[in-house]
Design a protein around this motif. Structure first.
Motif, short mmCIF file in Angstrom:
data_model
loop_
_atom_site.label_atom_id
_atom_site.label_comp_id
_atom_site.label_asym_id
_atom_site.label_seq_id
_atom_site.Cartn_x
_atom_site.Cartn_y
_atom_site.Cartn_z
N LYS A 31 -49.19 -2.37 -95.74
CA LYS A 31 -48.61 -3.69 -95.98
C LYS A 31 -47.55 -3.99 -94.92
O LYS A 31 -47.47 -5.12 -94.41
CB LYS A 31 -48.00 -3.76 -97.38
CG LYS A 31 -47.50 -5.13 -97.74
CD LYS A 31 -47.04 -5.19 -99.18
CE LYS A 31 -46.59 -6.59 -99.53
NZ LYS A 31 -46.17 -6.70 -100.92
N LEU A 32 -46.74 -2.99 -94.59
CA LEU A 32 -45.75 -3.17 -93.53
C LEU A 32 -46.43 -3.48 -92.21
O LEU A 32 -45.98 -4.36 -91.46
CB LEU A 32 -44.88 -1.92 -93.42
CG LEU A 32 -43.82 -1.93 -92.32
CD1 LEU A 32 -42.84 -3.07 -92.52
CD2 LEU A 32 -43.08 -0.59 -92.28
N LEU A 33 -47.52 -2.78 -91.90
CA LEU A 33 -48.27 -3.04 -90.67
C LEU A 33 -48.74 -4.49 -90.63
O LEU A 33 -48.58 -5.17 -89.62
CB LEU A 33 -49.47 -2.09 -90.57
CG LEU A 33 -50.41 -2.32 -89.39
CD1 LEU A 33 -49.71 -2.05 -88.07
CD2 LEU A 33 -51.65 -1.45 -89.53
N SER A 34 -49.29 -4.98 -91.73
CA SER A 34 -49.77 -6.36 -91.76
C SER A 34 -48.61 -7.34 -91.59
O SER A 34 -48.78 -8.38 -90.95
CB SER A 34 -50.54 -6.65 -93.05
OG SER A 34 -49.70 -6.64 -94.17
N ASN A 35 -47.45 -7.02 -92.12
CA ASN A 35 -46.28 -7.90 -91.95
C ASN A 35 -45.75 -7.86 -90.52
O ASN A 35 -45.32 -8.89 -89.99
CB ASN A 35 -45.18 -7.52 -92.94
CG ASN A 35 -45.50 -7.91 -94.35
OD1 ASN A 35 -46.26 -8.85 -94.60
ND2 ASN A 35 -44.97 -7.18 -95.31
N VAL A 36 -45.79 -6.70 -89.90
CA VAL A 36 -45.31 -6.58 -88.51
C VAL A 36 -46.18 -7.41 -87.58
O VAL A 36 -45.67 -8.13 -86.72
CB VAL A 36 -45.29 -5.09 -88.07
CG1 VAL A 36 -45.13 -4.97 -86.57
CG2 VAL A 36 -44.17 -4.34 -88.78
N VAL A 37 -47.50 -7.35 -87.74
CA VAL A 37 -48.37 -8.09 -86.82
C VAL A 37 -48.29 -9.59 -87.04
O VAL A 37 -48.71 -10.36 -86.17
CB VAL A 37 -49.83 -7.59 -86.85
CG1 VAL A 37 -49.93 -6.15 -86.42
CG2 VAL A 37 -50.46 -7.79 -88.20
N VAL A 82 -57.86 -1.87 -89.66
CA VAL A 82 -58.53 -2.74 -88.68
C VAL A 82 -58.31 -4.21 -89.04
O VAL A 82 -58.08 -5.05 -88.17
CB VAL A 82 -60.03 -2.40 -88.59
CG1 VAL A 82 -60.78 -3.45 -87.79
CG2 VAL A 82 -60.22 -1.02 -87.96
N ALA A 83 -58.36 -4.53 -90.32
CA ALA A 83 -58.17 -5.92 -90.76
C ALA A 83 -56.78 -6.45 -90.42
O ALA A 83 -56.61 -7.67 -90.27
CB ALA A 83 -58.42 -6.03 -92.26
N CYS A 84 -55.82 -5.57 -90.26
CA CYS A 84 -54.45 -6.00 -89.93
C CYS A 84 -54.30 -6.39 -88.46
O CYS A 84 -53.39 -7.14 -88.12
CB CYS A 84 -53.47 -4.86 -90.22
SG CYS A 84 -53.27 -4.46 -91.96
N LEU A 85 -55.16 -5.88 -87.61
CA LEU A 85 -54.99 -6.06 -86.16
C LEU A 85 -55.45 -7.45 -85.72
O LEU A 85 -56.57 -7.86 -86.03
CB LEU A 85 -55.75 -4.98 -85.41
CG LEU A 85 -55.41 -3.54 -85.79
CD1 LEU A 85 -56.30 -2.57 -85.04
CD2 LEU A 85 -53.95 -3.25 -85.55
#
Length: 111
Positions: A31-37, A82-85
């Motif tokens: 979740k943090l990764l998705s927020n960062v991107v 992968v979906a976060c990128l």
């Protein structure tokens, strides 16, 4: 981000408190990764990529993914990452190549 490095036998028992804690921490980090991107396009791309890929994915998430037994859980984790990128990061790449920060993740996917 706090992810434990646990013995494989501890992780394989999904009912153990350690395994449950590790799973919650992993999904919080995704979740943090998705927020960062989401900051891509607002903050310099190199800063966002460094934080998302070098600092978060390669340092924390990838260790958990590699230590997850191969199977549906591992595939789901990889798909979520992968979906976060952002697709924009891959537009100028040649076919068959990837971002330097994703080499280890790609090697895991090939396995």
């Amino acid at each position: 981000v706090f992810l434990l490095l646990l013995v494989t036998s501890t992780v394989e028992d999904k009912s153990s408190p350690c395994s449950k804690f590790q799973e919650r921490r992993f999904w919080s980090a995704v979740k943090l990764l998705s927020n960062v991107v989401l900051w891509d396009g607002i903050v310099q791309e190199e800063k966002v990529r460094d934080l998302a890929l070098s600092k978060l994915l390669n340092r924390y998430l990838l260790l958990n993914i590699i230590n997850t037994p191969l199977g549906p859980d591992n595939i789901e984790k990889c798909k979520k990452v992968v979906a976060c990128l952002p697709e924009r990061w891959f537009q100028d790449l040649k076919s068959g190549s990837t971002l330097p920060e994703l080499v280890n993740f790609c090697q895991h996917l090939l396995q």
